[in-house]
Design an enzyme around this catalytic site. Structure first.
Site, short mmCIF file in Angstrom:
data_model
loop_
_atom_site.label_atom_id
_atom_site.label_comp_id
_atom_site.label_asym_id
_atom_site.label_seq_id
_atom_site.Cartn_x
_atom_site.Cartn_y
_atom_site.Cartn_z
N ARG A 262 0.57 8.79 10.43
CA ARG A 262 0.36 10.08 10.31
C ARG A 262 -0.95 10.39 11.05
O ARG A 262 -1.14 11.48 11.44
CB ARG A 262 0.21 10.48 8.72
CG ARG A 262 1.12 10.61 7.84
CD ARG A 262 0.95 10.74 6.39
NE ARG A 262 2.08 11.22 5.58
CZ ARG A 262 2.72 10.05 4.80
NH1 ARG A 262 2.11 8.78 4.88
NH2 ARG A 262 3.73 10.24 4.22
N GLU B 144 -2.28 5.20 2.46
CA GLU B 144 -2.12 3.65 2.20
C GLU B 144 -3.39 3.05 1.68
O GLU B 144 -3.55 2.31 0.63
CB GLU B 144 -1.64 2.98 3.34
CG GLU B 144 0.08 3.39 3.57
CD GLU B 144 0.04 4.65 4.50
OE1 GLU B 144 1.34 4.97 4.90
OE2 GLU B 144 -0.89 5.15 4.74
N HIS C 7 3.76 5.56 14.92
CA HIS C 7 4.31 6.46 13.97
C HIS C 7 3.46 7.07 12.87
O HIS C 7 3.68 7.89 12.16
CB HIS C 7 5.44 5.74 13.29
CG HIS C 7 5.22 4.87 12.24
ND1 HIS C 7 5.09 3.40 12.71
CD2 HIS C 7 4.93 4.95 10.81
CE1 HIS C 7 4.73 2.82 11.58
NE2 HIS C 7 4.72 3.74 10.54
N HIS D 180 10.62 5.91 15.89
CA HIS D 180 10.64 6.58 14.67
C HIS D 180 11.41 7.91 14.32
O HIS D 180 11.32 8.85 15.29
CB HIS D 180 9.15 6.68 14.04
CG HIS D 180 9.12 6.65 12.50
ND1 HIS D 180 9.06 7.67 11.82
CD2 HIS D 180 8.74 5.68 11.54
CE1 HIS D 180 9.10 7.54 10.43
NE2 HIS D 180 8.97 6.00 10.43
N GLU E 109 -0.07 -9.08 -1.34
CA GLU E 109 -0.46 -8.63 -0.28
C GLU E 109 -2.09 -7.60 -0.84
O GLU E 109 -1.97 -6.57 -0.25
CB GLU E 109 0.21 -7.59 0.75
CG GLU E 109 -0.57 -7.72 2.16
CD GLU E 109 0.42 -6.68 3.04
OE1 GLU E 109 1.04 -7.28 3.87
OE2 GLU E 109 0.32 -5.65 2.64
N ASP F 187 0.56 -1.32 0.12
CA ASP F 187 0.00 -0.14 -0.06
C ASP F 187 0.73 1.14 -0.06
O ASP F 187 0.34 2.32 0.44
CB ASP F 187 -0.80 0.12 1.30
CG ASP F 187 -0.09 -0.04 2.55
OD1 ASP F 187 1.14 0.01 2.55
OD2 ASP F 187 -0.80 -0.19 3.55
#
Length: 367
Positions: free
Chosen positions: A210, A131, A208, A241, A117, A95
């Site tokens: 967004r 994603e 981490h 991160h 996937e 993604d």
């Protein structure tokens, strides 16, 4: 048959490394590896671990790159590679922006795409962002869909994908995990060397995404701080991160607590080792929801939704959301309730048996 694999981030590289290995072992397939280096340093660590030498490296990573920059640079960079190599099939994974942009570049050259996937969905185009739409759009360009589970297959069927183009394979991350876990490894990180894994209950944290930046991250970290202060036998390990906003929040809410260890990001092999030695894991990562259950580790997902509901159904994962009280309550339950802990730790991982990559290579050859 000329098959090109394209990936650009650390998670993609981990999940595509066993696919590259399987393709190279399959008679009648010439495997070409192209990386975009959407994530440069983290990608290179995985390439070294799995001993993959790319045939092409677009090296697109720039400081403060935007989604538009990534997408444009991948499309233009891939055009040159595709025109030169003229592969019969290009494999993309999952993604990322690399995945969507590569699929679009292939479409413009009328080159077939295989989606590894495939079929994961949250059905919310802004979460995870970007994603969810990267995956959907790449999926509708692809010719072959390698779905980890039956639920993923059903998602694709509902979107009008022909059943004869969908193949249930399991998830290749289990292939990578089992191979890595089988190799002997001792921690090199000084903090990890000092932790008493035998007598302490270690909670590993990753966070981490967004959509969690800001208020949600403050809630999540506050809950973890509450747990750390309450339980003397708990050690929290958080490989933080590189995102400056994540680091700022981690230091604000978790810094200065004796049994919370904020360490630098780990490469894949030490992180697999850390997972295997943890009591349970708190994460907003997709891959960890698939990996940790294979190691018998319960997972609390600090997100509002997941594109991996099979793990929730199987009982290996619980959705903890982004509310301080809920994250705290579910973490406390795993620490205090052995029956509840065992129920999650001993549940069967729904993501496969470690042979997904071999199945993908065989399907491509046969198809």
């Amino acid at each position: 048959m000329k098959v090109m694999t394209v990936f650009g981030t650390r998670p993609e590289a981990i999940k595509m490394a066993p696919v590259v290995k399987a393709l190279k072992a399959e008679d009648g397939i010439e495997c070409i590896v192209c990386v975009t280096a959407q994530h440069r340093e983290m990608l290179d660590q995985v390439l070294d671990l799995f001993e993959i030498v790319p045939d092409y490296d677009l090296n697109i990573m720039k400081p403060n790159q935007t989604l538009s920059m990534i997408t444009a640079n991948v499309i233009t960079g891939m055009e040159e590679v595709l025109v030169k190599e003229k592969p019969d099939l290009v494999l993309v994974h999952g993604d990322t922006s690399t995945t969507f942009a590569t699929a679009l570049a292939c479409y413009y050259q009328q080159i077939a795409v295989g989606h590894v996937e495939a079929g994961l969905r949250t059905f919310d185009k802004y979460s995870p962002f970007p994603e969810e739409m990267n995956r959907v759009l790449a999926g509708h360009i692809a010719e072959l869909h390698f779905a980890p589970t039956e639920r993923n297959r059903q998602n694709l069927l509902r979107e009008g994908i022909s059943d004869d183009r969908i193949f249930i394979t399991g998830n290749t991350v289990i292939d990578a995990l089992l191979e890595t876990a089988s190799k002997p490894y001792e921690f090199e990180d000084e903090t990890l060397k000092k932790i008493d894994f035998e007598n302490k209950r270690v909670i590993t944290v990753t966070c981490h995404r967004r959509e969690n930046l800001g208020e949600y991250m403050a809630e999540i970290f506050s809950a973890i701080a509450d747990i750390a202060r309450e339980y003397e036998d708990v050690e929290v390990v958080y490989p933080v991160h590189m995102n400056p906003k994540v680091r700022e929040a981690a230091n604000k809410y978790l810094g200065g607590i004796d049994n919370v260890h904020l360490i630098e990001p780990l490469t894949y092999q030490p992180f697999v080792k850390l997972q295997s030695k943890s009591f349970f894991i708190i994460t907003d990562s997709g891959g960890i929801q698939e990996e940790a259950p294979s190691l018998g580790k319960p997972v609390l997902v600090v997100r509002k939704e997941t594109e991996r509901p099979e793990a929730v159904d199987a009982g290996t994962v619980k959705m903890a959301g982004v509310d301080r009280e809920t994250v705290y309550r579910l973490a406390k339950e795993l620490l205090d309730n052995k029956e509840e802990y065992d129920k999650m730790a001993k549940a069967i991982n729904p993501y496969g048996d470690g042979k997904a990559s071999k199945r993908i290579a065989q399907i491509i050859h046969k198809h």
